[in-house]
Design a protein around this motif. Structure first.
Motif: not given
Lengths: 303, 319
Positions: A131-132, A137-139, B38-43, B47-51
């Motif tokens: 997880n990020g 996550t906050f941002i 559900i995949v959009i939600y999960g992404f 997954y987005l925070p990983l960026g």
């Protein structure tokens, strides 16, 4: 098998050892129960005792100067009342949302003939391990406009891989023939999910609902991190935390004492707030035992 | 053995997978639609925070954003590891993680085995119900209770005074040497009954004839525990140990945050608290994110190592 004499002697020795074991075990269990229950009962006694009197020490299992003042103080605090309403709301809404979404996801990945079954499972299992982290996550939540709203409690974390796997394991155990015969009758997936699978999944739904509800009821960190500035979205646990720091922080404590016109002290008010906060859960959990036992066993099943 | 059987089953499954026809895909429309949602939600949420990990390699400025901030390579990590506090924070996290893992494991297994030896069904049930109770209380409540119990006028000091072990109350939260044991005790208090659930259910699935055979061989209750019960729950113990090893670094936030104070800071701060302090309070997103990445990477490495060890010893594996 040796002679009878030696045999009886052996038996005697064995039963002596067994008696010693039983004695040890009983002592262990008595101590275990005392250590588990005493702190809770002690808090209850303090919450029903006069605040100033409590400071003298020596309150154990029974209040010395009985009073309901601590409770009336707690129930009169606006912030705690708001916290209670928000906590009840997030528990109900959060649990419903989590249950519906996890059940739908589990239903999809438990369809043996679904095109992307493996990929969809993997997509979620990965989230259990990677997880990020706190800051990205906050941002993100800030960027999505979730901070300083009620929705930050119920939307993120709604679907969790663990809960999905618990439901999926249960669904996989249901007889396939039920679904097949319904399909022959022309039922679509929606009908199968709503009318056939879900009624059979009541026990596992109850399990997941319990896990989510307890988590919602007890969480405080999200209130502190995302809604610190919005007192209208405060939660019970977060308010309790503020009370705790006012007890352990001497400066704030003296301040609170001055405000507290006599009979109540931060310690006694906190005890009352603690009891109010834990009461609903304590009343409910003994009746749901079989559900969480099922859930843990299903969750422990190797994937 | 179990692995082989698993593989066989998997093979069968692929064999069974006949071509899925267009007609079926049409029928699966509703499943595909929900999957997409559900995949959009999960992404977005997972997954987005990983960026955001990019921030750790940048001189991140919120005004410039992720795409336009200046890249600085591993500078942030170098700074992180030259920070003495961070080294101490790693030590604290690991130490408390390992201590908690070991004591909660041992206590849960011990409790499950001993509870199983209680023959009166009602007594057993009552004790078990009581044992779950602390699990349902939040850390806020647990730390509040701990403060009461360990305060100058609290029950622990009273008992120690009455036993003449001490004559002045001990200020438990002011000495660094008490902090780790208090955290370990709190974890044991909160989770023993809950963690025992899974062992108890493993014990009930042990073949009763094994106990009978042991009785005939003259085994007492203790011998039966050592030679039947413990080997019987060994696979459960190993799989749970594996699942928890990867969590060692995750085991430290709430209680340390709530119980810690200025006096015990040097032993109470964990990686998560460090991230919170630097990232949110000080606004240094890059350093906070770098510390978070370090934690994730170590956790994944630990899971992989634990799994390899299990594989080599022919035990069950996590994946």
């Amino acid at each position: 098998m040796g002679n009878t004499d030696a045999n009886t002697q052996h038996k005697k020795k064995k039963s002596a050892a067994d008696t010693a074991f039983i004695v040890f075990n009983s002592i262990f269990m008595v101590i275990f129960v005392i250590i588990t229950l005493y702190p809770v009962l002690n808090t209850l006694a303090i919450s029903l005792n006069d605040g100033i009197d409590t400071l003298r020490g020596g309150i154990y299992l029974w209040p010395r100067k009985f009073t309901f003042k601590n409770y009336t103080t707690v129930l009169g605090k606006d912030s705690l009342v708001t916290g209670a309403i928000i906590t009840v709301a997030r528990t109900i809404i959060g649990t419903l949302l989590a249950l519906v979404t996890n059940a739908i996801l589990a239903f999809i990945v438990s369809r043996k003939r679904f095109l992307f079954r493996k990929q969809l499972s993997l997509f979620w299992v990965i989230t259990m391990y990677v997880n990020g982290g706190l800051i990205p996550t906050f941002i993100l939540y800030k960027g999505l406009g979730l901070t300083n709203t009620f929705w930050v409690y119920v939307i993120p974390g709604m679907i969790s891989a663990f809960n999905m796997l618990v439901i999926r394991t249960y669904m996989n155990g249901l007889p396939e023939s039920l679904v097949e015969s319904a399909q022959l009758d022309g039922a679509g997936y929606t009908t199968i999910f709503v009318k056939i699978i879900s009624p059979l999944c009541k026990p596992v739904y109850a399990t997941v609902a319990l896990f989510v509800a307890v988590g919602q009821w007890n969480s405080w960190f999200d209130a502190m991190l995302y809604n610190r500035m919005s007192s209208e979205y405060t939660t019970l646990q977060y308010e309790l935390m503020k009370l705790l720091s006012s007890v352990t922080n001497p400066g704030a404590s003296a301040e609170a004492m001055k405000n507290a016109a006599g009979a109540v002290t931060p310690t006694s008010v906190r005890a009352a707030a603690t009891i109010v906060t834990m009461l609903p859960i304590i009343c409910i959990y003994p009746f749901l035992q079989k559900y969480f036992v099922t859930g843990l066993t299903l969750g422990g099943v190797k994937e | 053995m179990a692995g082989k059987a698993g593989k066989k089953a998997a093979n069968k499954e692929t064999e069974m997978k006949v071509k899925i026809t267009w007609k079926e895909i049409k029928q699966q429309k509703v499943l595909l639609l929900w999957s997409l949602v559900i995949v959009i939600y999960g992404f977005i949420f997972y997954y987005l925070p990983l960026g955001g990990w990019l921030m750790a390699f940048q001189n991140y400025k919120p005004a410039k954003g992720l795409l336009h901030s200046e890249f600085v390579g591993l500078d942030k990590f170098k700074r992180l590891f030259s920070d003495e506090t961070f080294i101490k924070v790693i030590r604290n996290t690991l130490a408390m993680g390992v201590i908690n893992l070991v004591v909660t494991f041992v206590m849960a297994i011990l409790f499950a085995i001993l509870l199983n030896e209680i023959m009166q069904r009602r007594t057993k049930k009552v004790i078990q119900t009581i044992s779950y109770l602390p699990h349902f209380l939040s850390w806020i409540i647990v730390t509040g209770i701990l403060h009461d119990m360990l305060s100058g006028t609290g029950v622990v000091n009273e008992i120690l005074k009455n036993l003449h072990i001490i004559d002045k109350p001990i200020d438990f939260f002011a000495h660094t040497s008490y902090f780790w044991p208090i955290v370990a005790f709190a974890n044991v208090w909160k989770e023993t009954g809950w963690n025992a659930i899974i062992y108890l259910s493993a014990i009930t699935s042990i073949d009763p004839s094994l106990y009978e055979a042991a009785s005939i061989d003259g085994a007492g209750r203790f011998a039966k525990i050592m030679h039947v019960t413990l080997p019987g729950i060994k696979p459960t113990i190993i799989i749970l140990l594996l699942m928890n090893v990867g969590n060692v670094l995750n085991a430290g936030f709430e209680i340390q945050y709530l119980l810690g104070n200025g006096l015990v800071q040097s032993v109470s701060q964990t990686i998560d608290i460090y991230v919170l302090k630097w990232g949110i309070s000080q606004g240094d997103y890059a350093i906070g994110t770098a510390a978070g990445i370090f934690k994730s990477v170590v956790s994944i490495v630990l899971i992989v190592i634990a799994n390899q060890i299990a594989k080599r010893n022919g035990e069950e594996q996590l994946y």
